[in-house]
Design a protein around this motif. Sequence first.
Motif, short mmCIF file in Angstrom:
data_model
loop_
_atom_site.label_atom_id
_atom_site.label_comp_id
_atom_site.label_asym_id
_atom_site.label_seq_id
_atom_site.Cartn_x
_atom_site.Cartn_y
_atom_site.Cartn_z
N HIS A 33 25.39 35.20 37.58
CA HIS A 33 24.65 35.11 38.83
C HIS A 33 25.07 33.90 39.67
O HIS A 33 24.35 33.50 40.58
N THR A 35 26.70 31.24 42.26
CA THR A 35 26.91 31.22 43.70
C THR A 35 27.91 30.11 44.03
O THR A 35 27.84 29.03 43.47
N LEU A 37 29.50 28.01 47.32
CA LEU A 37 29.33 27.68 48.73
C LEU A 37 30.46 26.76 49.17
O LEU A 37 30.91 25.91 48.40
N VAL A 42 27.66 30.50 51.90
CA VAL A 42 27.89 31.25 50.66
C VAL A 42 29.18 32.06 50.82
O VAL A 42 29.31 32.84 51.76
N SER A 45 28.64 35.35 45.63
CA SER A 45 27.40 35.31 44.86
C SER A 45 27.43 36.46 43.86
O SER A 45 27.57 37.61 44.25
N LEU A 50 32.51 36.69 42.75
CA LEU A 50 33.25 35.52 42.29
C LEU A 50 34.62 35.93 41.77
O LEU A 50 35.64 35.32 42.10
N ASP A 105 26.18 27.64 37.32
CA ASP A 105 25.47 28.66 38.09
C ASP A 105 25.59 28.44 39.59
O ASP A 105 25.23 29.31 40.38
N MET A 106 26.12 27.27 39.98
CA MET A 106 26.35 27.02 41.40
C MET A 106 27.45 25.97 41.54
O MET A 106 27.50 25.02 40.76
N GLN A 108 29.37 23.89 44.89
CA GLN A 108 29.44 23.67 46.33
C GLN A 108 30.66 22.81 46.61
O GLN A 108 30.86 21.79 45.97
#
Length: 115
Positions: A33, A35, A37, A42, A45, A50, A105-106, A108
């Motif tokens: 899941h 994401t 950025l 974004v 996601s 990905l 999970d994220m 940036q």
Amino acid sequence: MTITASDVMLVDQQIDAFNRQALDDFMACYSPHATVLTDGEVVASGEDALRALYVRQFAEAPLTATVLSRSSQAEWIVDRERVEGGGIPPMSVLALYRVRAGLIDMVQFVGRQAE
């Protein structure tokens, strides 16, 4: 949340896989899941988005990232990275990685600029 040694190792494994353009090893570092950025937008996601993003990037513009410095704050690992290759001028970028439940999970990317 506090960053652990295994969180740092996971981010290092992800960078190594990125540099080798080893898609399956790279994807194994990310939550299904996750994401991504870039400058607040974004760009991917979820696992399928990905994978599609990095299949394209690895094929069209294989890049390498070198960690120039690293710090952490709360649940974030923050790298200043030099990204180069793929026929583009070297760039400096901040990469912020959040690791939860043993997976990224994220991520940036902030402030890309030519060096």
